[in-house]
Enzyme design. Structure first.
Site, PDB file in Angstrom:
ATOM      1  N   PHE A 213       0.864  -1.183   0.000  1.00 35.47           N
ATOM      2  CA  PHE A 213       0.000   0.000   0.000  1.00 35.47           C
ATOM      3  C   PHE A 213       0.899   1.230   0.000  1.00 35.47           C
ATOM      4  CE2 PHE A 213      -2.748   3.266   1.783  1.00 35.47           C
ATOM      5  CZ  PHE A 213      -3.866   3.114   0.972  1.00 35.47           C
TER       6      PHE A 213
ATOM      7  N   ASP B 250       2.197  -4.984   8.845  1.00 38.63           N
ATOM      8  CA  ASP B 250       1.072  -4.092   8.602  1.00 38.63           C
ATOM      9  C   ASP B 250      -0.195  -4.945   8.607  1.00 38.63           C
ATOM     10  OD1 ASP B 250      -0.981  -2.584   7.422  1.00 38.63           O
ATOM     11  OD2 ASP B 250       0.419  -1.392   6.246  1.00 38.63           O
TER      12      ASP B 250
ATOM     13  N   ARG C  25     -12.449  -4.743  -6.479  1.00 40.74           N
ATOM     14  CA  ARG C  25     -12.137  -5.364  -5.204  1.00 40.74           C
ATOM     15  C   ARG C  25     -13.388  -5.448  -4.340  1.00 40.74           C
ATOM     16  NH1 ARG C  25      -8.032  -2.756  -0.783  1.00 40.74           N
ATOM     17  NH2 ARG C  25      -9.796  -1.345  -0.623  1.00 40.74           N
TER      18      ARG C  25
END
Length: 415
Positions: free
Chosen positions: A128, A200, A374
Site C-alpha cells: 500500500f 502491517d 475489489r
C-alpha cells in the site's frame, strides 16, 4: 453451472450462520449490499451510542473534568489491550494512537535505532503506497539507509533479507490481491538474518485470527476503520513485543509519551513500555467511537469468523466464474483460501466503469488502478444471500454492457 448452489441453499446457509445475529448490531442502508468493509467498515449502534455519550454528557456537561471522570487519558492503553486480544497480543503491548502513516514512521525509526550499523529497509514493491512513502521518508532522514523493494530489487521479499537489513516492513494481507502471508515463517526468516520485522495489519485486524506473540513478531501497525469498524479516520494502533520495550526510541517525542506528562518538565524523558510510542493529545471522540466498535468483538469467536470469511469468498469466486466468466473477468486473488484474506479481487480492462455501475445499483465495492475491482467480505454483517444478489447484479451489468454508459466513463485520475 453444475454444483452451483441455488438461492434456497444459500438462504439455508444464512439461516444456520452462527454470526447471523451480529448483522443487527450494524446500521446498513436499505437496498445496499456493502462489500467495501475492507476500506471503511459499517457503523454500529454501539459506536453511535458511545459518540452520543461522549459528546453530550462528557464533553457537553463534564467539560475538562471528563479527562478524569470519563477516563479519556487512559483510553490509548485500555483500547490497545482490548484490540490486542484480536491480534494475539498479551496485555501491555498494544497502544491505540495517531494514524497508520505516523505509526509506521515511529516504528521504522525505532527499529533502525535497534539495529545500528545495518543499512537497509526491506518492503514490498506492491505495498500500500503509504507504507512506501513513509519508508522513503524515513530512509531520507538517515545517512546510508536504503530501501529495498520486492518485485523491484529482487523477485521476492525473502531474497532481499540479509545481514545488512535492519528491518522488514510487510503487509500481512496484500491490499490489492488479498493474498495472506505466512507470518511465522517470514518472521523466522527475518530473525535468522538478525533483522526486525514490522507487520502491517490494516487488512487483517478484525478479518481473521492473528497470533503476533506466537509468531514472535517484533512490531505491528494497523488501522481500525476497516474490518474493526471504528469509523472514518479512526485512530490506528502499534504493537511492540514486550522484549523490546526497554530499547524503544522514536523521534516524535510529544508530551503524552513523557514519563511524567503533567510535571511539565523542560526536557524529554521517555515513559515506560508501550507508552513510548505515544506522542500528542489523542482524538477523544474518535477513541470513544472505537470503544463502541471494539465492544462488539467480545461476542465474536474468531475461528468462526474466519470460517465464514472463507465460505463467503469461496462462494463469491464460484458464482462469479460460473455466471460472469465469459465477460473478461480474471481472478487476481489466490484460489487457495488458506492464503487469502477476507477479500476477492478480479481484473478487468474496464474495471473502473464496472465498479461505478455496480455502486449505482447498490453493490458497493471499490476499484484500484489500473484494473482491479475489489470486494471485501466482513463476516459480521455480510450474508450469503448478499453474495448471491451481488453476483446477479454484476452479471446483469456485464451481460447488458450497462457499464458502457457515459455516466461511468473515466473523467479524471482515480486515486
Amino acid at each position: 453451472m453444475s454444483g452451483i448452489p441455488d438461492l434456497a441453499a444459500i438462504e439455508a446457509m444464512d439461516a444456520t450462520d452462527p454470526l447471523r445475529a451480529m448483522r443487527d448490531r450494524f446500521i446498513l442502508p436499505e437496498g445496499v449490499i456493502y462489500l467495501d468493509g475492507n476500506s471503511l467498515g459499517a457503523a454500529s449502534h454501539a459506536v453511535l451510542g458511545e459518540l452520543q455519550q461522549a459528546a453530550t454528557q462528557e464533553w457537553g456537561h463534564d467539560l475538562i473534568r471528563a479527562w478524569n471522570t470519563a477516563g479519556w487519558f487512559e483510553m490509548p492503553i485500555e483500547l490497545g489491550d482490548q484490540l490486542g486480544r484480536l491480534i494475539g497480543a498479551a496485555a501491555g503491548q498494544t497502544v491505540v494512537c495517531d494514524t497508520t502513516s505516523t505509526n509506521i514512521y515511529k516504528v521504522l525509526h525505532a527499529a533502525l535505532e535497534m539495529r545500528p550499523g545495518r543499512s537497509a529497509i526491506v518492503a514490498e514493491g506492491d505495498s500500500f503506497p503509504t507504507d512506501l512513502y513513509i519508508a522513503e521518508g524515513v530512509a531520507s532522514t538517515r545517512d546510508g539507509v536504503l530501501l529495498r523493494l520486492a518485485g523491484v530489487d529482487a523477485p521476492t521479499i525473502e531474497e532481499l533479507i540479509d545481514e545488512n537489513v535492519a528491518v522488514v516492513l510487510v503487509n500481512h494481507v496484500n491490499y490489492k490481491s488479498g493474498e495472506l502471508r505466512d507470518m511465522a515463517a517470514l518472521t523466522r526468516k527475518a530473525h535468522a538474518a538478525g533483522a526486525l520485522i514490522i507487520w502491517d495489519l490494516c487488512h487483517t485486524a478484525g478479518a481473521l485470527p492473528v497470533e503476533l506473540d506466537h509468531a514472535k513478531a517484533d512490531f505491528a501497525i494497523g488501522c481500525t476503520y476497516k474490518y474493526l469498524n471504528g469509523g472514518p479516520g479512526a485512530p490506528a494502533f502499534i504493537y511492540a513485543a514486550r522484549r523490546h520495550h526497554g530499547e524503544i526510541s522514536q523521534p516524535l517525542t510529544g508530551w503524552w509519551g513523557h514519563a511524567r506528562p503533567f510535571a511539565f518538565e523542560r526536557g524529554y524523558v521517555a515513559g515506560t513500555g508501550i507508552r513510548r510510542f505515544l506522542c500528542g493529545t489523542q482524538p477523544v471522540l474518535s477513541m470513544r467511537a472505537l470503544k463502541g466498535a471494539l465492544a462488539i468483538w467480545d461476542d465474536v469467536d474468531m475461528p468462526e469468523l474466519r470460517k465464514k470469511s472463507v465460505a463467503l469468498t469461496e462462494l463469491f469466486i464460484q458464482l462469479v466464474e460460473a455466471k460472469c466468466g465469459a465477460y473478461g473477468l480474471t481472478l487476481e486473488s489466490t484460489r487457495d483460501a488458506t492464503r487469502r484474506g477476507s477479500q476477492v479481487s478480479f481484473l478487468h480492462d474496464h474495471g473502473y466503469q464496472i465498479m461505478r455501475a455496480l455502486i449505482e445499483r447498490g453493490v458497493i465495492g471499490d476499484f484500484r488502478a489500473p484494473s482491479t475491482i475489489r470486494f471485501g467480505f466482513t463476516p459480521l454483517y455480510v450474508g450469503y444471500k448478499d453474495v448471491w444478489l451481488a453476483v446477479e447484479v454484476l452479471e446483469d451489468i456485464l451481460r447488458t454492457n450497462a457499464w458502457q454508459d457515459q455516466r461511468f466513463a473515466v473523467k479524471e485520475a482515480v486515486t
